[in-house]
Design a protein around this motif. Structure first.
Motif, PDB file in Angstrom:
ATOM      1  N   ILE A 152     -10.677  14.199 -32.356  1.00 10.76           N
ATOM      2  CA  ILE A 152     -10.535  15.312 -31.399  1.00 10.76           C
ATOM      3  C   ILE A 152      -9.523  16.274 -32.013  1.00 10.76           C
ATOM      4  O   ILE A 152      -8.429  15.866 -32.402  1.00 10.76           O
ATOM      5  CB  ILE A 152      -9.962  14.836 -30.043  1.00 10.76           C
ATOM      6  CG1 ILE A 152     -10.801  13.676 -29.488  1.00 10.76           C
ATOM      7  CG2 ILE A 152      -9.897  15.987 -29.057  1.00 10.76           C
ATOM      8  CD1 ILE A 152     -10.111  12.948 -28.347  1.00 10.76           C
ATOM      9  N   GLN A 153      -9.942  17.530 -32.129  1.00 10.26           N
ATOM     10  CA  GLN A 153      -8.985  18.554 -32.579  1.00 10.26           C
ATOM     11  C   GLN A 153      -8.636  19.415 -31.370  1.00 10.26           C
ATOM     12  O   GLN A 153      -9.539  19.843 -30.638  1.00 10.26           O
ATOM     13  CB  GLN A 153      -9.576  19.409 -33.706  1.00 10.26           C
ATOM     14  CG  GLN A 153      -8.587  20.449 -34.196  1.00 10.26           C
ATOM     15  CD  GLN A 153      -8.984  21.149 -35.507  1.00 10.26           C
ATOM     16  OE1 GLN A 153      -8.227  21.939 -36.020  1.00 10.26           O
ATOM     17  NE2 GLN A 153     -10.137  20.879 -36.050  1.00 10.26           N
ATOM     18  N   VAL A 154      -7.351  19.649 -31.160  1.00 18.52           N
ATOM     19  CA  VAL A 154      -6.939  20.455 -30.011  1.00 18.52           C
ATOM     20  C   VAL A 154      -6.186  21.685 -30.519  1.00 18.52           C
ATOM     21  O   VAL A 154      -5.158  21.555 -31.198  1.00 18.52           O
ATOM     22  CB  VAL A 154      -6.025  19.641 -29.058  1.00 18.52           C
ATOM     23  CG1 VAL A 154      -5.773  20.433 -27.773  1.00 18.52           C
ATOM     24  CG2 VAL A 154      -6.640  18.283 -28.726  1.00 18.52           C
ATOM     25  N   GLY A 155      -6.714  22.849 -30.207  1.00 18.17           N
ATOM     26  CA  GLY A 155      -6.034  24.096 -30.554  1.00 18.17           C
ATOM     27  C   GLY A 155      -5.053  24.426 -29.442  1.00 18.17           C
ATOM     28  O   GLY A 155      -5.422  24.464 -28.265  1.00 18.17           O
ATOM     29  N   VAL A 156      -3.788  24.612 -29.825  1.00 16.47           N
ATOM     30  CA  VAL A 156      -2.749  24.881 -28.828  1.00 16.47           C
ATOM     31  C   VAL A 156      -2.089  26.223 -29.169  1.00 16.47           C
ATOM     32  O   VAL A 156      -1.676  26.436 -30.315  1.00 16.47           O
ATOM     33  CB  VAL A 156      -1.684  23.754 -28.835  1.00 16.47           C
ATOM     34  CG1 VAL A 156      -0.531  24.075 -27.892  1.00 16.47           C
ATOM     35  CG2 VAL A 156      -2.319  22.423 -28.436  1.00 16.47           C
ATOM     36  N   GLY A 157      -2.006  27.091 -28.206  1.00 16.40           N
ATOM     37  CA  GLY A 157      -1.399  28.409 -28.433  1.00 16.40           C
ATOM     38  C   GLY A 157      -0.172  28.619 -27.558  1.00 16.40           C
ATOM     39  O   GLY A 157      -0.208  28.360 -26.355  1.00 16.40           O
ATOM     40  N   ILE A 158       0.918  29.059 -28.193  1.00 19.59           N
ATOM     41  CA  ILE A 158       2.136  29.429 -27.450  1.00 19.59           C
ATOM     42  C   ILE A 158       2.335  30.919 -27.704  1.00 19.59           C
ATOM     43  O   ILE A 158       2.481  31.331 -28.866  1.00 19.59           O
ATOM     44  CB  ILE A 158       3.379  28.662 -27.999  1.00 19.59           C
ATOM     45  CG1 ILE A 158       3.134  27.157 -28.077  1.00 19.59           C
ATOM     46  CG2 ILE A 158       4.645  29.019 -27.219  1.00 19.59           C
ATOM     47  CD1 ILE A 158       3.432  26.371 -26.850  1.00 19.59           C
ATOM     48  N   ALA A 159       2.319  31.734 -26.658  1.00 22.32           N
ATOM     49  CA  ALA A 159       2.381  33.198 -26.840  1.00 22.32           C
ATOM     50  C   ALA A 159       3.756  33.657 -27.306  1.00 22.32           C
ATOM     51  O   ALA A 159       3.878  34.624 -28.050  1.00 22.32           O
ATOM     52  CB  ALA A 159       1.989  33.885 -25.536  1.00 22.32           C
ATOM     53  N   ASP A 160       4.804  32.974 -26.851  1.00 23.07           N
ATOM     54  CA  ASP A 160       6.158  33.322 -27.290  1.00 23.07           C
ATOM     55  C   ASP A 160       6.935  32.016 -27.521  1.00 23.07           C
ATOM     56  O   ASP A 160       7.255  31.307 -26.570  1.00 23.07           O
ATOM     57  CB  ASP A 160       6.850  34.180 -26.210  1.00 23.07           C
ATOM     58  CG  ASP A 160       8.193  34.708 -26.698  1.00 23.07           C
ATOM     59  OD1 ASP A 160       8.689  34.210 -27.742  1.00 23.07           O
ATOM     60  OD2 ASP A 160       8.748  35.604 -26.038  1.00 23.07           O
ATOM     61  N   THR A 161       7.224  31.725 -28.780  1.00 21.02           N
ATOM     62  CA  THR A 161       7.871  30.436 -29.113  1.00 21.02           C
ATOM     63  C   THR A 161       9.353  30.444 -28.769  1.00 21.02           C
ATOM     64  O   THR A 161      10.004  29.406 -28.858  1.00 21.02           O
ATOM     65  CB  THR A 161       7.740  30.124 -30.617  1.00 21.02           C
ATOM     66  OG1 THR A 161       8.442  31.122 -31.334  1.00 21.02           O
ATOM     67  CG2 THR A 161       6.291  30.070 -31.066  1.00 21.02           C
ATOM     68  N   LYS A 162       9.884  31.621 -28.444  1.00 22.17           N
ATOM     69  CA  LYS A 162      11.319  31.783 -28.148  1.00 22.17           C
ATOM     70  C   LYS A 162      12.172  31.147 -29.246  1.00 22.17           C
ATOM     71  O   LYS A 162      13.125  30.397 -28.983  1.00 22.17           O
ATOM     72  CB  LYS A 162      11.665  31.197 -26.788  1.00 22.17           C
ATOM     73  CG  LYS A 162      10.861  31.822 -25.648  1.00 22.17           C
ATOM     74  CD  LYS A 162      11.687  31.939 -24.390  1.00 22.17           C
ATOM     75  CE  LYS A 162      11.148  32.791 -23.289  1.00 22.17           C
ATOM     76  NZ  LYS A 162       9.762  32.954 -23.078  1.00 22.17           N
ATOM     77  N   GLY A 163      11.750  31.410 -30.477  1.00 24.45           N
ATOM     78  CA  GLY A 163      12.567  31.001 -31.630  1.00 24.45           C
ATOM     79  C   GLY A 163      12.271  29.609 -32.179  1.00 24.45           C
ATOM     80  O   GLY A 163      12.799  29.241 -33.226  1.00 24.45           O
ATOM     81  N   VAL A 164      11.432  28.799 -31.501  1.00 26.09           N
ATOM     82  CA  VAL A 164      11.108  27.486 -32.079  1.00 26.09           C
ATOM     83  C   VAL A 164      10.250  27.740 -33.324  1.00 26.09           C
ATOM     84  O   VAL A 164       9.243  28.443 -33.263  1.00 26.09           O
ATOM     85  CB  VAL A 164      10.332  26.591 -31.080  1.00 26.09           C
ATOM     86  CG1 VAL A 164       9.936  25.272 -31.741  1.00 26.09           C
ATOM     87  CG2 VAL A 164      11.161  26.338 -29.840  1.00 26.09           C
ATOM     88  N   CYS A 165      10.688  27.220 -34.462  1.00 24.41           N
ATOM     89  CA  CYS A 165       9.988  27.546 -35.716  1.00 24.41           C
ATOM     90  C   CYS A 165      10.042  26.339 -36.646  1.00 24.41           C
ATOM     91  O   CYS A 165      11.082  25.694 -36.774  1.00 24.41           O
ATOM     92  CB  CYS A 165      10.681  28.756 -36.348  1.00 24.41           C
ATOM     93  SG  CYS A 165      10.047  29.137 -37.970  1.00 24.41           S
TER      94      CYS A 165
END
Ligand SMILES: Cc1cc2nc3c(=O)[nH]c(=O)nc-3n(C[C@H](O)[C@H](O)[C@H](O)COP(=O)(O)OP(=O)(O)OC[C@H]3O[C@@H](n4cnc5c(N)ncnc54)[C@H](O)[C@@H]3O)c2cc1C
Length: 455
Positions: free
Chosen positions: A303-316
């Protein structure tokens, strides 16, 4: 009812089928592709979701053969090759409660917490260790013997989970990692072999093969679409169901249906590129004992799950991704960070991730409901990716593959023998695809070019 003769028919419009057809068209050969699905691309499918680009199949390939660059040169600018940014060189491995960088130099090799001090010292004696003499030795046994258990647990096991979604005790090195197998057999040592190979003179063409990771602008579907455009839609027949091939005096007869209507074509040569499980229906004339040695190929469910975060607030993370050793007993096999490696995969301040679940480690997870999968992924986003508890994904797309990755287990030798036998007995029949010659995109492109060159 249509009845006409074609030169070469290719079954399947995935990467192997399209590249074979494209390379043959470049040699001015007449090619027709029959595809059972209503779209081209096979496992390669890119999805554009509210500013994120998710792949449901492969995310990247490796420029491991000159043929990969040949393909992009032949496509000119009709699809834009993207070599991964420098951050892709950073590969992470989960240990304990966080990701650690896989060593990339001498200092990090000495200081990394991933491997034991005993194994780090023992690796200095790797060139002096005796050469293995069991051709069926598994990747796990070979790694333990030459490098030590901690290298198996924290390098090779997660690597195999990332590539094959596999268990390293089940895959003979000869079939799963043939280049590694040859290093030991040809040079007696991985370290000496790698040094000697690096010193071998290379032609300009050889030099185009690298370890660089690639995708294409906007996602990998732009590669398959660009090839399909060049092949021409008239030469790609979609929705071709119940295909059945029969050898004839001067080639092959192919029966299939489109919208329930029976069709028949003749051809001189036929190339199959679909999974092993499709072959008994496709090639009904093959003796069932022989066919059984081909269709017994196992596939890892993923299972591949695409996950999107619109604003990571600096998590990199600034890395290619992180892999999880089986020893760590987590549900996820690994997480890729495509927006760290390629442009425009997420909104400006956002990030796109690909979570992989299941594989041969947890085949039962393919049956989880969407809600259960989401719970796992959100939990990992906080506990592994270290997003604050209040951060929730803006997009989650779930892509299930019952038969994702073929497992080149010890049955591979018998399978390859049967394929050779059939190809000799029925000249013009080529049984290709990722049931042999490697599962990576680079392997698929190389196989396709080799087939086209042989016709
Ligand atoms: C989740 C996932 C992640 C992956 N990640 C990577 C990665 O990061 N890097 C990498 O290099 N590789 C990766 N791979 C492997 C890679 O994607 C595949 O090896 C490659 O795309 C296979 O291409 P193919 O053309 O051989 O087969 P496919 O893409 O499977 O194409 C076969 C085609 O044949 C058609 N077909 C099947 N049966 C019939 C029939 N009876 N009649 C007519 N048509 C038929 C299918 O519909 C399909 O279009 C991944 C695969 C998966 C599933």
């Amino acid at each position: 009812m249509m009845d006409n003769t074609h030169d070469i028919v290719i079954i399947g419009a995935g990467l192997t089928g399209l590249t074979t057809a494209f390379a043959l068209r470049n040699k001015n050969r007449n090619v027709t592709i029959l595809e059972s699905d209503n779209k081209i691309g096979g496992q390669i499918q890119s999805h554009h979701v509210n500013g994120f680009v998710f792949e449901s199949g492969p995310n990247t390939g490796v420029v491991k053969y000159p043929e990969v660059m040949d393909l992009f040169h032949s496509l000119n600018d009709s699809c834009k090759l993207e070599i991964a940014q420098a951050s892709a060189k950073r590969r992470l491995i989960w240990k304990g409660s966080k990701f650690h960088e896989l060593p990339s130099g001498l200092l990090s090799a000495i200081t990394t917490p991933l491997f034991t001090t005993y194994d780090k010292l023992r690796i200095l004696t790797e060139p002096f260790r005796a050469k293995g003499n069991n051709p069926d030795e598994s990747v796990a046994e070979l790694t333990k013997r030459r490098l030590g258990s901690s290298y198996l647990d924290y390098a090779v096991d997660p690597f195999l989970a990332g590539v094959y979604a596999a268990n390293p005790t089940m895959l003979p090195t000869k079939y799963a990692l043939p280049k590694l197998y040859d290093l030991e057999q040809d040079y007696g040592s991985f370290i000496l072999g790698a040094i000697k190979k690096a010193r071998q003179p290379k032609t300009d063409r050889d030099k185009t093969a690298t370890k660089e990771v690639f995708s294409t602008h906007g996602g990998l579907s732009s590669l398959t679409s660009a090839m399909a455009d060049k092949i021409g839609s008239d030469n790609i027949l979609l929705n071709a169901k119940s295909i059945s091939i029969t050898p004839s005096a001067d080639g092959f007869n192919i029966n299939y249906t489109v919208n329930g209507e029976q069709q028949n074509i003749k051809c001189n040569k036929v190339v199959t590129t679909c999974g092993a499980y499709a072959l008994s229906t496709l090639l009904p004339f093959v003796d069932s004992d022989i066919m059984q040695t081909i269709t017994n190929l196992k596939y890892a469910p993923v299972i591949q799950v695409g996950v999107g975060i619109a604003d990571t607030k600096g998590v990199c993370h600034s890395a290619f991704g992180g892999l999880v050793p089986s020893k760590e007993k987590r549900d996820v096999l690994g997480i890729l960070f495509p927006s760290d490696c390629f442009a425009e995969r997420a909104p400006k301040r956002g990030a796109a991730y690909a979570f992989f679940i299941g594989g041969m480690r947890h085949p039962e997870m393919i049956k989880l409901s969407d809600e259960e999968i989401k719970r796992h992924v959100i939990d990992d986003l906080h506990s592994m990716m270290k997003y604050p508890a209040k951060t929730q994904p803006d997009e989650i797309e779930i892509y299930r593959h019952d038969k994702a990755i073929p497992q080149y287990e010890s049955s591979t030798g018998a399978r390859l023998k049967s394929i050779d036998l059939l190809q000799q007995k029925y000249p013009g029949l080529v049984i290709a695809g990722n049931l042999r010659d490697g599962i990576g995109m680079g392997d698929r492109i190389k196989q396709a070019y080799d087939i086209a060159a042989s016709m």
